[in-house]
Each structure stands twice: as structure tokens, then as C-alpha cells.
Design an enzyme around this catalytic site. Sequence first.
Site, PDB file in Angstrom:
ATOM      1  N   GLN A 658       0.824  -1.204   0.000  1.00  0.00           N
ATOM      2  CA  GLN A 658       0.000   0.000   0.000  1.00  0.00           C
ATOM      3  C   GLN A 658       0.862   1.259   0.000  1.00  0.00           C
ATOM      4  O   GLN A 658       0.594   2.221  -0.717  1.00  0.00           O
ATOM      5  CB  GLN A 658      -0.920   0.017   1.221  1.00  0.00           C
ATOM      6  CG  GLN A 658      -2.102  -0.906   1.091  1.00  0.00           C
ATOM      7  CD  GLN A 658      -2.940  -0.559  -0.107  1.00  0.00           C
ATOM      8  OE1 GLN A 658      -3.408   0.566  -0.258  1.00  0.00           O
ATOM      9  NE2 GLN A 658      -3.124  -1.507  -1.000  1.00  0.00           N
ATOM     10  N   GLU A 725      -3.975   5.432   2.646  1.00  0.00           N
ATOM     11  CA  GLU A 725      -3.936   6.768   2.053  1.00  0.00           C
ATOM     12  C   GLU A 725      -2.792   7.606   2.632  1.00  0.00           C
ATOM     13  O   GLU A 725      -2.776   8.825   2.488  1.00  0.00           O
ATOM     14  CB  GLU A 725      -5.280   7.467   2.255  1.00  0.00           C
ATOM     15  CG  GLU A 725      -6.365   6.806   1.436  1.00  0.00           C
ATOM     16  CD  GLU A 725      -7.759   7.279   1.796  1.00  0.00           C
ATOM     17  OE1 GLU A 725      -8.215   8.258   1.192  1.00  0.00           O
ATOM     18  OE2 GLU A 725      -8.400   6.672   2.658  1.00  0.00           O
TER      19      GLU A 725
HETATM   20 MO1  MOS Z   1     -10.705   6.947  -0.148  1.00  0.00          MO
HETATM   21  S1  MOS Z   1     -10.428   8.534  -1.394  1.00  0.00           S
HETATM   22  O1  MOS Z   1     -11.212   7.628   1.294  1.00  0.00           O
HETATM   23  O2  MOS Z   1     -11.889   6.028  -0.942  1.00  0.00           O
END
Ligand code: MOS
Length: 760
Positions: A658, A725
Amino acid sequence: MQPAAPEPRQNQGQPAPRIDGRLKVTGEAPYAADIPLNNFAHAVLVTSPISHGEVTWMDFSEAKAVSGVLDIVTYGDMSGVKAPKYSNSTSTSLAPLHQKTIVHDGQIVALVVADTFEAASQAASLVRMTYAEQPASATLDSPGTETIPAAGVSPMYPEDLKAGDFEAAFASAPVQIDAEYATAPETHNPIELFSTTCAWTHDQLTVYEPTQNVYGFKAEIAKQLQLDPKNVRVVSPYVGGAFGSKGPMTPRTAIVAVAARRLNRPVRCVVTRMQGFTTTTFRAETKHRLRLGASRDGKFLAFSHEGTELTSRIDNYVVGGVDTTSRMYAYGAVASKVELVKADRQTPGYMRSPPETPYMFPLESAIDELAYKLDMDPVELRRLNDTHKDPISGKPYSSRSLMECYDEAAKAFGWSNRVKAPGSMRDGDWMIGWGCATAVYPTHVGAATARVRLSADGTADVQSASHEIGTGIRTVAAQMAAERLGLDITAVQCEMGDSDHPPAPVAGGSNSTASVCSTVLKACEGIRRRLFEAAVRSNDGPLVGKPIADLDLKNGEVVAKDGRSQKLSDVFKILGAGMVEEYAEFVPEGAPADAVHSLYTGKSTFVGGSHGKKLMYAFGAEFVEVRINARTREIRVPRMVGAFAAGRIMNTRTARSQLMGGMIWGMSSALLEETQVDPRNARYVNRELQDYLVPVNADIADVEVILVPEVDDEVNPAGIKGLGELGNVGTNAAIANAIFHATGKRIRHLPIRLEHLLEN
Ligand code: MOS
């Protein structure tokens, strides 16, 4: 080159290979549009060639004459379909095919259904239409846009941020940065195309669609079609990349459902790559004014971040990334705000780290600019202003290992060998630049449910309607179950991606590992308790009378601290059952009492980030080397090193994957990706992968991921911070900073292309 699976360190789980890895690499893991169905028809979208105006005339005679065409769904055919209310579950409030008004480029105007994809495509190309076109405002600075304050227009951004007297503190700061930055719009281009398949059996609808939110889709399509949600099932076993684009439902789903109902036959619509640029969301362009004041020895005194984001005319989508940037360091006074600019574009939406990717770019660039002004090392400048509490609210961070990340990444990168002055490192024709920046992402965790079954034969089954979007959620959930039930991971099956399973939150905000593992953990605790109670209370047996706290499950046995043990199969005999099943509802601390009920009705609620009693964030530090050709200004990125701390790491292999993918996307957003908007008509210009640049292996030689140990028992019972993320945040600034180091040119807009380095 780094090994594919880093050795686990403290609080880090085994690098188990993906349990679905074999299915994935052999192509057997089905995307929603691959699921076999009998006798389905093919549908193709017809989209508008204008971005603002109205459809004035339509003619389907040529289209209908194509052999194999079954139906065309268009205006007037959507009776009984309600307009969506704009929310996290919908990409837009635009009612599908309700009004002939066109509000964005490539808006759906009809759906052609045929026996074959070829017939549907040909017929779609023969739909005749005329439009009354109106002037369209393309982007942030276009004439005709409307600007509104963002505070309060969305739960994403409740209010502007303020601490102390920024204006006074900035005015008196001896060293100041006051600069403007900009980031480009980007379009989701996951490998899997967008698709919807709808099949009706009487009044029961099954939707096969790649989604990050099966329960959200179930609730949303039920609302739009005015169905009882219990008559709707959403199936999405494997998603071939989503990154936010498959979180909210788009208008296409209801249109395909209507087509399938009219034909009384399943209908499958696979959206073309080009149509994917306009019929879903995108990452909107942003611009920023950032002011940072400091003392001569580098202490921050004042910080202001003013963001401007683009949205559509009809919906107020906002990311409001100042919420993160304004809490990042010990600033002193803070004054930050966000504005929205409404233009004639489709409603933007989530794309991986929606607030942080565009907003950390200006902050981490400005810190680098300040470091040069102060003649300080940028790592040391960050260390000097590191904080363990929120400069705005004073709340502490639950944990923050930012400087540990800097120390490990700097060492691995060889940062101490940097020659500070810009343009001073060179290898023949190549100007070398080194740069670094901070990665950050809020830790989100939501209510989640799961059912876990343990059978007497030592196999287990986990069911939870979470989503395999490429992260390996089945694998980490299986690891959690295997660990708590004392099994090998190969003995655990994981069923996900189906609204017939117990609900889990939308796979967004990097919450899934934390939320799903927490609920799987809870279900397993229930199973353990039942087995242990049986073992200690039975009439005879080796564990009778033992304290439950002394028991554990290991290798198919219940074992006591003193070494005595009993086979699982014998404990099941005591229970008189072949299987023990537990359904668990996990509700994180601080979540509303009805969080599980909300989940069943399609609404995920998250805690974490800046909202709770403590700030919960994961951190990282990224270092990059760029090489810029002194003659052509070609920009290459031979290596990147990132060190990340995100609480308990379930699996060092999937975590590395990731983070590595994130850093590569970060590089891509710095140097390659940009959706180009025609300023004359607000239409997209580079709507294909041949023109929309995404990175390939040749674009990045070496990516090293370091997983820094961190223990945080406060974020959730499993101690997990999300990291999906995290990796792509800050990379863009690290690259811009490295480009400055190589060339002495400070580029404050993305993407940075070689032509920007040729300008004087
Ligand atoms: Mo992610 S952009 O929070 O699906």
C-alpha cells in the site's frame, strides 16, 4: 532492491501472502462485470458533447435500426425514480435523465441496450441530438464562476480554523513565507473500468457493481428506485482499484436498473475509459495562499493556509485540507480558511487522501522554502517545530512518531551526505536534487459487524460486508481471526463484498483494517469465551476449574498457562456442537449510540482524525532523489525512501505494498497526472490513457518502505491506524523540494513538467 516483505518489528504482524493472491494473479478473482449471468443484455452510455446547456432534439431511428438493439432508455423513461440527495453515498444530486439540462461535460443523456456490446456501441454512436449550448466556466479563474465560503457547507469541513492573533503574529515575525501554490485536477483511472449490472427477480433487485460501499449502495438505490432495501442486494467481490471513485453511487446505476426492469432481462453496462472521465467524480484542482512566519532561529510563530477548491454548480463538494495542515506543527497563531469555486463541471469527489494530497503540498513546500531562508536543514526545522498537541485545540495526539520516521528514512536515504546549496550535486549531465516532506493521514475507525464461525475440524469462516479494493482486507481479517483462534491462516475463509453479509463501513478514509479487524477481534473473543467456559466447566477434562484468564487457543488446542491442554474437537464435544458462531458489533469509543443501526441503513460513521478527545493520525517521512538532465530538463526519479508509523501493522507485506503504491502515485501527481480542461468549453481534453499520464515501472527505479514500530492502544481495540492513504501524501512536495535542490527553481504548481524548468 528491498525484499518484498519487510521483517516484522515490534507490534507488526507476519507478512502473510494475500489469501486471494493466487486468484488475483491468475485472473480468477472476478470483478463485478465478470460475474457470469444468464442471458444478459449489453448497455452503452450516450453522453453529452457539451458541458452547459440543454438537449433540444433527439432522434433514435438510426440507432434502433441496428440489428440486435433492444431498447433505448432516455428522458421520460425514469418515472418512479427519485432524484438523489447529495451525500457521501451519491456522487452528485443530478437526477438521472430527469431534465434535459446539461450541467457538465459528458453527462449521460441515454442508454442503449442490445444483444451484444458491439451492437449497443454502434447504435449509441448513431443517436442524433441537438443542443442549445451556453457558455461554460471551466476552472478556478474562469469568468462566470461563483465563489462561496466552504465552512459549514459539508460535514467534511465544518468551520474555518483560528488560534491566537495570526495577523499580529505574522506581521511581527522576523522571517516570513507568503506564497501561492496550485494543484491540478486528476481523474480516477483504476485498472478496472466502471460498470453496473442489474438483474431483477420479480421485485428483487441484485446489483453487481464495483463499489467501496455495498450497504451504502443498497440503501441509495433502494431510495432512488423507491424499493424496500430488503429487496436489494449489492455484490462486489473484488474491486480493481477504486481510490474513492467507487465510494459514492453515480447516476448510471439507477438507469441500468430501469433498463433491466423494462427488458425483464439482466443488463450489464461497462463504461468506456473515456466516459469514466465524465460520468464519475474526480479530484478537483486547488489553489492556496500559505503564510508562515518564524523567528530567526526557526521557531514557527504564525501560520495561515487559505485553500480554494473547485466544485460543481449543483453540489458543494469540499475536502478542506486545512483541517490537517493547521494542526501539523507547533505554529503559534493560526488562521486558515477554505473557499469553493462553482464551475460547469461534474461534482468532484474523493480521490486517495482527498484533503491531504493537495493541501500538504503547499505546507511541505513552504517549510522547505523557509529552511533555505533560514539556512537550516529542513529535517531539523521540522524537528524544532514538532508537536505532540494540536496547536488549535490543545488536545494531545494519541501517538505521533513523525521524527522517528524522519530519523529512519534520513538514515536509509543517506541524507547526511546532502550538499545543501541548490545546484551543487551533479553526475555528468544530470543535476541531482534531494528533497523530503511529511506524510500524514487521519486515523479513521467506524462501527463494523462480522460473523465468525469456528468449526470442530479447526477451520473458521469470517463474514463481513467489507470491500477488497486491492488492499488485502481478506488477508488481514483472516490473520486477526487466525491469531485469536489459534489457527493457521490457511484454515480461515473470508467472505466479503456482499450486502447479504453483516455490514462493514464504506472502504474509505483508510478505516477498513482498523474497523474490520476490531470487529473480527470482538467476535473471536466471544468464541474464545464460549470454548473456555465449556472447557473449565465440564464434568471432567484437563482444564476443569482453571481460571479463564489463564487459557489461550493455540494450534487447535485450548492451552492453559501451566501447559495443560485440551483438543478443540474435545471442547466441541463438551459443547455438543460442530460449530460455534459469534456475531459481533464493534462500536468505537466516541461513536454515536446508533452507529450499528446506521450501518445497516447504509451510513458509516467514523471517529478519529481531529474530532475526538485526542488527535489520531498516522505519520511518515518521505525522501526522494530527482535527476534532471542539464540539457533537456528531463526529470527522472531514481529512488524514494519512505518511513511510516501507523500503530499496529497487521501484515508487513500488504502494508508495504500500500505504501509503495501510494508513494508511486504521489510521484505521479507531482510529475505526470493532470486532467486538462478546455478553458473555452469546460470539456476534458486528455480523456484517454494515451494522453492522461500514469506512472509505469520505468518512471521509478527504487522505492524503499520502512515500517517504524509504534504502539497506540487508544486508536481502537486492535491498535491499528489506517495506512492506505498515507503513502501518497507529501511525495509531491518532496519532489518539488528535490527539484529546487537540483535546479534552484521553486515550482509551486503541480504537475511539474520539464517545460517549467526551461522557463527563466
Ligand atoms: Mo478513499 S479517497 O477515502 O476512498
